[in-house]
Design a protein around this motif. Structure first.
Motif, PDB file in Angstrom:
ATOM      1  N   LYS A 173     -41.562  10.051 -23.561  1.00 24.88           N
ATOM      2  CA  LYS A 173     -43.005  10.148 -23.797  1.00 24.88           C
ATOM      3  C   LYS A 173     -43.398  11.571 -24.155  1.00 24.88           C
ATOM      4  O   LYS A 173     -42.952  12.527 -23.523  1.00 24.88           O
ATOM      5  N   TYR A 174     -44.277  11.653 -25.147  1.00 24.69           N
ATOM      6  CA  TYR A 174     -44.838  12.930 -25.586  1.00 24.69           C
ATOM      7  C   TYR A 174     -46.363  12.825 -25.550  1.00 24.69           C
ATOM      8  O   TYR A 174     -46.917  11.814 -25.969  1.00 24.69           O
ATOM      9  N   VAL A 175     -47.018  13.872 -25.066  1.00 18.29           N
ATOM     10  CA  VAL A 175     -48.474  13.891 -24.963  1.00 18.29           C
ATOM     11  C   VAL A 175     -49.035  14.889 -25.976  1.00 18.29           C
ATOM     12  O   VAL A 175     -48.514  15.990 -26.137  1.00 18.29           O
ATOM     13  N   ASN A 176     -50.103  14.490 -26.637  1.00 16.88           N
ATOM     14  CA  ASN A 176     -50.773  15.322 -27.637  1.00 16.88           C
ATOM     15  C   ASN A 176     -51.446  16.515 -26.953  1.00 16.88           C
ATOM     16  O   ASN A 176     -52.209  16.347 -26.017  1.00 16.88           O
ATOM     17  N   ARG A 177     -51.159  17.713 -27.424  1.00 14.33           N
ATOM     18  CA  ARG A 177     -51.732  18.944 -26.868  1.00 14.33           C
ATOM     19  C   ARG A 177     -52.478  19.720 -27.954  1.00 14.33           C
ATOM     20  O   ARG A 177     -52.103  19.682 -29.116  1.00 14.33           O
ATOM     21  N   ASN A 178     -53.520  20.447 -27.545  1.00  7.72           N
ATOM     22  CA  ASN A 178     -54.338  21.286 -28.435  1.00  7.72           C
ATOM     23  C   ASN A 178     -54.958  20.490 -29.584  1.00  7.72           C
ATOM     24  O   ASN A 178     -55.096  20.996 -30.686  1.00  7.72           O
ATOM     25  N   PHE A 179     -55.334  19.256 -29.308  1.00  9.14           N
ATOM     26  CA  PHE A 179     -55.916  18.409 -30.342  1.00  9.14           C
ATOM     27  C   PHE A 179     -57.391  18.697 -30.580  1.00  9.14           C
ATOM     28  O   PHE A 179     -57.975  18.202 -31.528  1.00  9.14           O
ATOM     29  N   ASP A 180     -58.007  19.501 -29.731  1.00  7.84           N
ATOM     30  CA  ASP A 180     -59.438  19.787 -29.851  1.00  7.84           C
ATOM     31  C   ASP A 180     -59.730  20.945 -30.797  1.00  7.84           C
ATOM     32  O   ASP A 180     -60.873  21.347 -30.954  1.00  7.84           O
ATOM     33  N   LYS A 181     -58.714  21.467 -31.467  1.00 11.46           N
ATOM     34  CA  LYS A 181     -58.914  22.526 -32.464  1.00 11.46           C
ATOM     35  C   LYS A 181     -59.612  21.913 -33.685  1.00 11.46           C
ATOM     36  O   LYS A 181     -59.697  20.700 -33.817  1.00 11.46           O
ATOM     37  N   PRO A 182     -60.098  22.740 -34.616  1.00 11.74           N
ATOM     38  CA  PRO A 182     -60.721  22.185 -35.825  1.00 11.74           C
ATOM     39  C   PRO A 182     -59.754  21.251 -36.555  1.00 11.74           C
ATOM     40  O   PRO A 182     -58.551  21.512 -36.622  1.00 11.74           O
ATOM     41  N   ILE A 183     -60.287  20.157 -37.063  1.00 20.71           N
ATOM     42  CA  ILE A 183     -59.464  19.161 -37.737  1.00 20.71           C
ATOM     43  C   ILE A 183     -58.897  19.754 -39.020  1.00 20.71           C
ATOM     44  O   ILE A 183     -59.627  20.226 -39.881  1.00 20.71           O
TER      45      ILE A 183
END
Length: 126
Positions: A33-43
């Protein structure tokens, strides 16, 4: 005196390389399993999830996630391991491919990079 400076320079250089090298991954270290990190940066791209997401890589070369759905993958496991995800496009009418790479630094968990400039990645949980 100059031998001391040379030795100190070599030691600093070796430590720098060890801390910044990307260690190869064994196949059993890739699955999980891998979790998404730093996804809240500008798209920056529509191919990467910008919400919470978990990517599960199975040993049978299939994967699943909320963002990509279910699909298959190919590993290119060399000095710089890469992965290609094959999945259905968002409108489910065509196939899509996302190719990226792994990072595996010392004292870090393996990562699947989504955008290196934004430090956006999937981090392995187990």
């Amino acid at each position: 005196m100059s031998k001391i400076f040379l030795a100190l320079f070599v030691i600093i250089l070796v430590v720098f390389f060890i801390l910044n090298i990307n260690f190869p991954l064994k196949k059993h270290e890739i699955y999980g399993k891998y979790v998404n990190r730093n996804f809240d940066k500008p798209i920056c791209c529509v191919e990467a999830p910008h919400t919470e997401d978990t990517l599960i890589l199975y040993e049978d070369k299939t994967f699943e996630s909320k963002f990509y759905g279910a699909g298959t993958y190919i590993l290119y496991n060399g000095i710089n391991p890469e992965i290609e995800l094959f999945y259905k496009d968002f409108n489910h009418s065509s196939s899509a491919i996302y190719k990226t790479y792994f990072l595996n630094g010392i004292f870090e968990k393996p990562k699947i990079m989504l955008n290196a400039d934004m430090n956006h990645y999937y981090e392995k949980l187990d």
